[in-house]
Design an enzyme around this catalytic site. Structure first.
Site, PDB file in Angstrom:
ATOM      1  N   ASP A 106     -22.796 -12.474 -21.926  1.00 40.97           N
ATOM      2  CA  ASP A 106     -23.933 -12.634 -21.021  1.00 40.97           C
ATOM      3  C   ASP A 106     -25.117 -13.019 -21.898  1.00 40.97           C
ATOM      4  O   ASP A 106     -25.634 -12.193 -22.651  1.00 40.97           O
ATOM      5  CB  ASP A 106     -24.222 -11.331 -20.268  1.00 40.97           C
ATOM      6  CG  ASP A 106     -25.340 -11.479 -19.235  1.00 40.97           C
ATOM      7  OD1 ASP A 106     -26.203 -12.352 -19.426  1.00 40.97           O
ATOM      8  OD2 ASP A 106     -25.356 -10.728 -18.251  1.00 40.97           O
ATOM      9  N   HIS A 107     -25.542 -14.281 -21.800  1.00 38.85           N
ATOM     10  CA  HIS A 107     -26.533 -14.762 -22.761  1.00 38.85           C
ATOM     11  C   HIS A 107     -27.860 -14.018 -22.667  1.00 38.85           C
ATOM     12  O   HIS A 107     -28.641 -14.005 -23.622  1.00 38.85           O
ATOM     13  CB  HIS A 107     -26.749 -16.275 -22.592  1.00 38.85           C
ATOM     14  CG  HIS A 107     -27.475 -16.670 -21.355  1.00 38.85           C
ATOM     15  ND1 HIS A 107     -26.834 -16.882 -20.148  1.00 38.85           N
ATOM     16  CD2 HIS A 107     -28.784 -16.900 -21.120  1.00 38.85           C
ATOM     17  CE1 HIS A 107     -27.715 -17.225 -19.231  1.00 38.85           C
ATOM     18  NE2 HIS A 107     -28.904 -17.241 -19.794  1.00 38.85           N
TER      19      HIS A 107
ATOM     20  N   HIS B  25     -26.732 -10.637 -14.889  1.00 43.20           N
ATOM     21  CA  HIS B  25     -27.924 -10.664 -15.739  1.00 43.20           C
ATOM     22  C   HIS B  25     -28.891  -9.525 -15.413  1.00 43.20           C
ATOM     23  O   HIS B  25     -29.295  -8.757 -16.292  1.00 43.20           O
ATOM     24  CB  HIS B  25     -28.663 -11.993 -15.581  1.00 43.20           C
ATOM     25  CG  HIS B  25     -27.860 -13.188 -15.989  1.00 43.20           C
ATOM     26  ND1 HIS B  25     -26.981 -13.174 -17.035  1.00 43.20           N
ATOM     27  CD2 HIS B  25     -27.819 -14.442 -15.489  1.00 43.20           C
ATOM     28  CE1 HIS B  25     -26.417 -14.375 -17.170  1.00 43.20           C
ATOM     29  NE2 HIS B  25     -26.907 -15.148 -16.242  1.00 43.20           N
TER      30      HIS B  25
END
Length: 482
Positions: free
Chosen positions: A177-178, A240
């Protein structure tokens, strides 16, 4: 000032989907920057794998073109580009068949770190994992990286986890998950757990509420087919925003180690109250001189939300009674991601003539202009009595640490963490499933409801009902700047 880098061990990184947009736009430019920073060792190799038939030379040419497009000219030197491109190889692989697997096997070394990045459609994750195992490529020390979406609901997430764990142990699986690779997200943990100033106040006794905002100025252009099957809840909240919520609300882990951190995040998800539909707002941007949401998707009657706002409660001793307000949407006034921790007023004000104070707030900005701001009240300078004003104590990283400070892109950090074998910033399987279990109940309510998402104008702050979500509690959203 340049960020300190620690070289990693030599590695073979295989990127499946190596000719796709994510590889060209993010993964390969991030690896180039790590090479430029001296973190990617001489013995490192990157092997592109995709269905397209092409030579190594042709693929290297495409990588040069990708670097020219996605890496600023000031960051490219002929020597570094050549050194990076020279370490890249390519194999044409049919991931659903037998073609190319033996050739790929022959290119990998037995004595270095081995990682497989699945930059492909999630429907192929299980197939590739199986092929890696059948081909003897999945060694006990190898790592596999998968991108979201990690399922469409709880059942599909469980199925995906079962497929991956059939061939890889949990400690080999890196669910990326960036958002967790952003500098400010990690600074949130440092801010809380490395300073005596905030942690004693980090609870319902002192914090009035928390706002987490992920606003986007773009619409769904070009992604309408995917997005209409997903919506803001699946695309942003379940992953996110849920991760930001967990890092903000979690208890201090015993140690800064992968499972200790992820155990505490999981406890937060499991402490979330079931969300009632009355504490939610769905929106869909309309056309206002340009195409609206419905013009970008195939279903003209779509009820998929491009905006969502939620009031969330956490039932534990630290947070009982302190709501978390979450919002995300497309076609809003500007691009903004932030966590705003709003503190309670002082128990007794000795300045009763002062009105319209917003009070103390800690603002953690993820994008743009990563940094942290603490809103304080001070005396307005000058004679004439005690006049108060609110001022920000601002630490924008670029200003505080110098314009030359190298803040790596999230993918730079995360890919290097894969090579190091550090899973702290990656989601664990039970964490993903717990998030889906909480999300599914609300999605089912929306599915059964006859109500449509509320329309909102592009370039604003979202639907009117989202304002009312806070107004009824005597609160208001922070402005999304224009």
């Amino acid at each position: 000032m340049v960020a300190r880098t620690i070289p990693v061990d030599p590695f073979d990184l295989v990127i499946f989907g190596a000719t796709g947009d994510l590889a060209r736009r993010k993964i390969l430019p991030s690896l180039y920057r790590r090479r430029q920073a001296g973190q990617m060792p001489e013995g490192a190799r990157v092997i592109g794998a995709a269905r397209s038939k092409m030579t190594r030379t042709a693929y290297q040419k495409s990588i040069r073109e990708a670097l020219e497009e996605f890496v600023p000219e000031a960051e490219r030197t002929a020597a570094t580009v050549k050194a990076f491109v020279d370490c890249i190889d390519y194999v044409a692989v049919d991931v659903t068949g037998d073609g190319g697997w033996q050739e790929l096997c022959g290119k990998l070394r037995p004595d270095v770190v081995r990682a497989f990045y699945l930059s492909v459609a999630p429907s192929l994750f299980g197939t590739i994992a199986e092929k890696l195992a059948e081909s003897g490529l999945a060694t006990p020390d190898s790592r596999i990286v998968v991108e979201k979406p990690l399922g469409h609901d709880l059942a599909s997430a469980q199925e995906l986890n079962a497929k991956l764990t059939r061939h890889f142990d949990e400690q080999q699986i890196y669910r990326i998950d960036h958002y967790l690779g952003k500098e400010t997200v990690q600074n949130l943990m440092a801010l809380r757990f490395a300073n005596a100033l905030f942690e004693p106040l980090w609870n319902a006794q002192h914090i009035d509420h928390v706002q987490i905002t992920v606003a986007e100025s773009i619409g769904v252009e070009g992604r309408g087919g995917y997005y209409d099957k997903s919506g803001a809840m699946r695309d942003m909240v379940q992953n996110h925003i849920m991760q930001l919520l967990c890092l903000t609300a979690m208890e201090p882990p015993a140690r800064f180690e992968p499972d200790s951190v992820r155990d505490e995040k999981l406890k937060v998800i499991r402490a979330l109250d079931p969300i009632h539909v009355d504490d939610t707002v769905r929106g869909q941007y309309r056309g206002n001189g340009s195409a609206g949401y419905l013009e970008h998707v195939e279903n003209p009657d779509s009820k998929t939300e491009s905006y969502v706002a939620l009031k969330v409660q956490i039932s534990n001793w630290r947070w009982a009674g302190t709501p978390f307000y979450l919002r995300t949407g497309k076609k809003l006034r500007s691009r903004l991601s932030e966590i705003a921790v709003i503190f309670k007023e002082v128990p007794h004000s000795i300045f009763p003539e002062v009105s319209n104070r917003k009070g103390n707030a800690l603002i953690i900005r993820l994008q743009p202009d990563e940094g942290i701001t603490l809103r304080m009240t001070i005396k307005d300078p000058g004679p004439g009595g005690m006049r108060l004003r609110e001022v920000p104590l601002d630490m924008t990283f670029a200003d505080a640490l110098g314009d030359e400070f190298d803040i790596p892109d999230a993918y730079e950090r995360l890919v290097m963490d894969v090579i190091r074998g550090n899973q702290t910033l990656f989601m664990r399987g039970d964490e993903v499933e717990a998030a889906w279990a909480w999300t599914d109940a609300l999605l089912a309510e929306w599915q059964d409801s006859p109500d449509r998402p509320q329309s909102y104008d592009p370039g604003g702050s979202g639907p009117d009902d989202a304002l009312a979500l806070l107004h009824r509690d005597g609160r208001r959203w922070r402005d999304i700047p224009g």
